[in-house]
Design an enzyme around this catalytic site. Sequence first.
Site, mmCIF file in Angstrom:
data_model
loop_
_atom_site.group_PDB
_atom_site.id
_atom_site.type_symbol
_atom_site.label_atom_id
_atom_site.label_comp_id
_atom_site.label_asym_id
_atom_site.label_seq_id
_atom_site.Cartn_x
_atom_site.Cartn_y
_atom_site.Cartn_z
ATOM 1 N N ASP A 40 27.777 34.020 40.580
ATOM 2 C CA ASP A 40 28.003 35.390 41.075
ATOM 3 C C ASP A 40 26.978 35.715 42.163
ATOM 4 O O ASP A 40 27.327 36.238 43.230
ATOM 5 C CB ASP A 40 27.876 36.411 39.943
ATOM 6 C CG ASP A 40 28.949 36.269 38.875
ATOM 7 O OD1 ASP A 40 29.788 37.170 38.757
ATOM 8 O OD2 ASP A 40 28.961 35.242 38.161
ATOM 9 N N THR A 122 34.766 36.735 35.927
ATOM 10 C CA THR A 122 33.634 35.906 35.465
ATOM 11 C C THR A 122 33.926 35.239 34.121
ATOM 12 O O THR A 122 33.565 34.074 33.913
ATOM 13 C CB THR A 122 32.348 36.765 35.376
ATOM 14 O OG1 THR A 122 32.113 37.325 36.661
ATOM 15 C CG2 THR A 122 31.144 35.940 34.971
#
Length: 320
Positions: A40, A122
């Site tokens: 990320d 995610t």
Amino acid sequence: MDWTPIFQAVRNATDLAHKVQLRHIVRSEKGKNDPVTIADYGAQAIICRALQEHFPDDAVMSEESGTQFMTLVDPEQRTLIAELIGETLDVPVKEDDVAMWLDHGKEQETRHMWVIDPIDGTKGFLAQRHYVVVVGTMLNRQPIGGVIGAPAYPGGGRLFHASDGEAFYQPLNGSGKSERIRVSDRSNVATLRAVESVEKSHAGLEQMAEVRREMGMNEALVDRSDSQEKYGRIAAGDAELYLRLPRLKSTRPHSIWDHAAGVALLTAAGGKATDVDGSPLDFSEGISLKNTGVIATNGVIHDRVVEAVQTVLERTQVEE
Ligand code: AMP
Ligand code: MG
């Protein structure tokens, strides 16, 4: 506007994410059931670096932050992220560069703004399912364009792109031409294909199934996938319905970066996205949509879906 540097940044970000998946998945928690990984941070840093170079005056709304990177990530992992970015871009990268890129353009507002979800989905990324790298643009707080890198798109990785009211995709690996895409014109209820979240905690999956029953849709044609790839499926004509109803009693707002690029893509491909009552999605303020949920369709079936959703929501309220 020249999108080439953004295409490149999204490709680089998906390369980095792939390396992380193969070598060093490390999960940490931003909050309860809210994971973040080094991919990320790495992906956002790569994208923001490109924005800083090519669009330095534009504001950026992005999911991760430099402060979070410096406080939540341990020093060893920070070094690893800098190394991975350096390896992916083939330039030397320091930890301070990463923190600076992560915060580029934040906390300001410009007429033309960028909206980034570096790894959308995610949980899907961690589970080796689906995820996308997303860069959207808004003009006066209306989603107008974007790039979505979708490595796990069924049939092969795709790079979706919307600008100037047109939608396209091309192979993510750069091996082919960009093609114009359009939503499907299916309206026969027995043939409608739906996509929805995998994660039970992300949406009211039971109510969504009830909406499909209400419409007479075929459950065998429902597919689950993580991320804004779902908008891509409808834009490309591979599905007709993406429902996102909140779980009962959930007050969690929908983040702007989870929808801006997807909505721009879908709209440019001829589809439609609204709130659960058919009213427009409202990106006008802050980092959250001012909406209850999202109904995204190929357009042709939109009014029928809104009606079915309203029927189910009213029934649920009566039963409570
Ligand atoms: P999806 O993969 O479509 O289920 O959506 C992924 C997005 O859901 C993430 O980017 C998060 O912003 C958002 N999300 C995470 N946790 C929740 C939750 N508890 N309720 C609703 N959305 C969530
Ligand atoms: Mg997201």
